[in-house]
Design an enzyme around this catalytic site. Structure first.
Site: not given
Lengths: 506, 328
Positions: A195-196, A258
């Site tokens: 999950d950047h 996110h």
């Protein structure tokens, strides 16, 4: 033989990176070109990768190793935002680039990959360590994992890890099913769901801010916090990804992963240590504490939106339904706002307003924590209205922290004016921050899953989002309901107004 | 030039500067400060280059900088000026500013400096002394200034006699001071490269075979050579390998060699490159001469004891102390 390297100096050296091979499935895809290769090249540029580091690109298109190197060079030149290609660094980096062509459904591909890995291990002394990175369509995750397992590549001399991109499933059942399929080959400890957002410096800084300082945590609860607003706004539209986006929507694309992870980071209890398991346990507990909604509550506490056409700065921009590849009658949400409640002692009764959308007024991601106002208002205020303390944690752009409070206006009399005390991450620390992919790729190579999501976290997120999905799917929306370039649909304002709150306009 | 300076006056001037800055434009200025950086330099030092170095350090390590310029002989005299170092981050309206105070002192006024510096240091924050004057470190007044500092940064690479310099630094550390030596900081890339070689498990397996450490040095590298040898000796000692290194002035720059039977690791500087050889395999990386900015950026990031440096320093002092001229 010594087990530890006696030459290490953790005070001064960067973290040491073990030798390994990264196998990228989907090596010709956009993510590889735009994010992965530039991030890996930057790590090489900063001398963060070991000398024997190698990358094997896998895709259907037949290419030689040299042709693949040339393509990746073009990607690095085009998409490295702040790193100029250095010929010497590139030459060393490119020597570790290899390519294997094939169809992921063809078991022969995995046999050839195995041979290539053997060749690289003997040539570059990678110690048998392999990180498989799935940068493909989500529907291919399970077949690839199966292919890896069937070829005996899921285990080896060194460690074997698997990185998968979002979306991880499209609902709770599919997420569980996918985990089960991956676990046939990889242990959960070796599955890294990326999950950047969690790799962003400022999201990590939330933990430093909360748990590294003594003064904020005592205020971090229902007694002092009035409500929290979490915003993930984009000013662009779907940018040619209309067909994909139509299937996902803002709720699944942003909130399920996110923004719920950000909310968990904001609201979680302090972990006993900064070990991966402790931190992830606390995040997971928080996600499980979010109250799932009934259908009635979904109508009260959520707002779906879709942008319509508008003129922004004199330029006409299309509505979502006019975007290429989008159904002219699409019911896809390009905006989602949700009021969450956390059922635990710390947060009971405190609304967490989470919103995200395409084509909003500006690109901004931030968390705003609004504190209760003073119990008595003794002074005049310039604004003429009660002003409250606000703590803003900005994730992008201009990462930083601002605290809004009241101060006496100079002069006679006691008139107060809100002022802002700003900490700007970029200017207070002039050093370049690594990109989220640099951080996360290094973590995966090192074997630190702290910033990756675990199966129970993914499932907890889907449990929260699924009732909203179900209700929205059964609802016929009157879309479009907000103009491109605005701050979203009016019902989202009304949702907050019912509790006497107002969305910030960041 | 006035003969004295008054800290109160300097602080008032600083306050006036902030007031003035606040009146200019509606975006205002942001005051940033994480330490007091006390820089002592000779007036003959390249003032422009030093100013650029300090300015470059500010974004990473915002500080109140007190620059003491030593003007040598002459009557007992101090003078001062106050200014700000400001920068506007790209794309932002608001300026970030740090305070700078410049004090010029004759040798006869050196004893007056502590009483000026003490009230000017920012309360509750560390004071880092960067002494660029090798001459001052030998004077008795230096002790009083160093005693006010949380950490003292010097550069023994500039010292005439390397072994004496190492001995003096080791004495200061033994007395409880936190001292950094830029000659050691320059070795970080070397040490990191060697550490990386042994991250490979196959290479690490050969570590127990190492029975010889040789460091060859050329002009200007003697302190570095002693440090490198002592560090390698300590590291090997920590895993039970007792090796007495050989340090010899037989090279143009610096070369470290670890050998044991057929196993060999060598690091050497060739022009602007660091060449690493592991058995027959060689690798080459850029190794530009680190600038003062890079060295200080590293040191300002460490405001505490550095156990590895202090262990190395103690061993280097022993090795150098017991060696004959030029080699051990």
């Amino acid at each position: 033989m010594p087990n530890e390297n006696p030459f290490q100096d953790p005070l001064r050296f960067e973290r040491q990176i073990p030798e390994c091979v990264i196998v990228i499935f989907g090596a010709n895809g956009d993510l590889t070109k735009r994010k992965l290769l530039p991030a890996l090249y930057r790590l090489a540029f900063d001398r963060r990768l070991s000398a024997g580091f190698a990358i094997v690109g896998i895709s259907r298109t037949p290419l030689s190793d040299d042709a693949f190197r040339e393509k990746m060079r073009e990607s690095v030149e085009q998409f490295s935002e702040d790193t100029k290609l250095d010929e010497e660094v590139w030459a060393g980096f490119a020597r570790g680039l290899y390519y294997v062509a094939g169809d992921i459904a063809d078991q022969g591909l995995y046999q050839r990959l195995g041979e290539k890995l053997g060749q690289i291990e003997s040539e570059r002394h990678t110690g048998g360590n392999v990180l498989f990175y799935l940068s493909t369509q989500p529907s291919q995750y399970a077949p690839i994992a199966h292919g890896i397992g069937a070829a005996g590549l899921g285990k080896g001399n060194g460690w074997r890890r698997l990185v998968v991109e979002k979306p991880f499933g499209h609902d709770l059942a599919s997420a569980r099913e996918l985990s089960n399929r991956l676990h046939e080959v990889f242990d959960e400890a070796d599955v890294y769901r990326i999950d950047h957002y969690l790799g962003k410096e400022t999201v990590q800084n939330i933990l430093a801010f909360r748990f590294g300082n003594g003064i904020f945590e005592p205020l971090w609860n229902r007694r002092y916090v009035n409500h929290v607003q979490i915003t993930g706004a984009e000013s662009i539209g779907v940018e040619g990804r209309g067909a994909y986006y139509q299937e996902a929507g803002a709720l699944d694309d942003m909130i399920q992963n996110h923004l719920l992870q950000v909310m968990a980071t904001i609201a979680m209890e302090p972990s006993a240590s900064f070990q991966a398991t402790s931190v992830r346990d606390e995040r997971s507990k928080l996600l499980r504490s979010i109250r799932p909604m009934t259908a009635d509550e979904v109508f009260q506490n959520t707002v779906a939106g879709q942008y319509g056409p508008a003129s922004i700065g004199g330029k006409d921009v299309p509505g979502f339904r006019q975007e290429e590849g989008v159904d002219p009658n699409s019911q896809t949400n390009t905006y989602a706002a949700v009021t969450f409640f956390v059922d635990n002692w710390r947060w009971a009764g405190v609304p967490f307003y989470v919103r995200t959308g395409k084509r909003l007024a500006k690109r901004v991601s931030e968390i705003a924590i609004q504190f209760n106002s003073a119990p008595l208002h003794l002074f005049n205020q310039d604004s003429g209205e009660t002003s409250t303390n606000l703590l803003i944690l900005r994730i992008q752009p201009e990462e930083g922290i601002s605290l809004k409070f009241l101060s006496k206006r100079p002069g006679s009399g006691m008139t107060l004016r809100p002022v802002s005390m700003d900490f700007n991450y970029g200017s207070s620390f002039g050093e370049r921050s690594p990109s989220a992919y640099e951080t996360l790729l290094l973590d995966a190579i090192i074997g630190d899953p702290t910033l990756y999501t675990r199966q129970d976290m993914v499932e907890a997120s889907w449990s929260v989002v699924e009732p909203i999905q179900n209700t929205w799917r059964a609802t016929k929306f009157d879309f479009p309901n907000y103009a491109a370039g605005s701050w979203g649909p009016a019902p989202a304002d009304e949702m907050l107004a019912r509790r006497g709150h107002v969305w910030r306009k960041p | 030039m006035s003969a004295t300076v008054a800290p109160d006056t300097i602080l008032k001037e600083l306050a006036a500067l902030w007031t003035q800055e606040g009146k200019q434009g509606d975006a205002g200025v942001l005051r940033a400060c994480s330490m007091t950086l006390l820089v002592i330099a000779e007036t003959g030092d390249d003032a422009a280059a030093l100013g650029e170095t300090v300015a470059a350090l500010m974004p990473q390590h915002p500080a109140r900088t007190i620059l003491i310029l030593l003007r040598g002989d002459g009557e007992r005299a101090l003078s001062q000026r106050v200014y700000q170092q400001c920068w506007k981050p790209f794309g932002q309206r608001q300026q970030i500013c740090c305070e700078q105070i410049e004090i010029t002192a004759s040798d006869a006024a050196l004893a007056d400096l502590p009483s000026v510096i003490l009230p000017l240091a920012v309360p509750d924050l560390p004071v880092i002394l960067w002494c660029r004057s090798a001459r001052l470190t030998g004077r008795p007044e230096f002790g009083a200034i160093a005693a006010m500092s949380t950490k003292v940064v010097i550069d023994s690479g500039a010292a005439g006699e390397a072994r004496d310099a190492i001995g003096r630094i080791a004495d200061a550390v033994r007395r409880g001071g936190i001292v950094a030596d830029l000659a050691w900081t320059r070795l970080t890339r070397w040490r990191e490269t060697l550490a990386r070689v042994f991250e490979n498990r196959d290479t690490l397996a050969h570590l127990s075979e190492v029975d010889s450490v040789k460091v060859h040095f050329g002009p200007g590298y003697e302190t570095a050579a002693w440090y490198l040898a002592a560090w390698a000796m300590n590291a090997l000692g920590s895993v039970g390998q007792v090796v007495t290194p050989v340090v010899a002035s037989q090279d143009e720059s610096l070369r470290l060699e670890l050998t044991g039977g057929p196993f060999r690791v060598e690091l050497s500087r060739q022009d602007e490159r660091l060449v690493t050889v592991v058995n027959e395999q060689s690798n080459c990386t850029n190794l530009p001469r680190p600038t003062d900015y890079l060295l200080m950026r590293e040191e300002l990031g460490i405001v505490r004891r550095d156990a590895i440096f202090e262990g190395t320093l103690a061993s280097a002092a022993r090795l150098a102390g017991s060696a004959g001229t030029g080699q051990s």
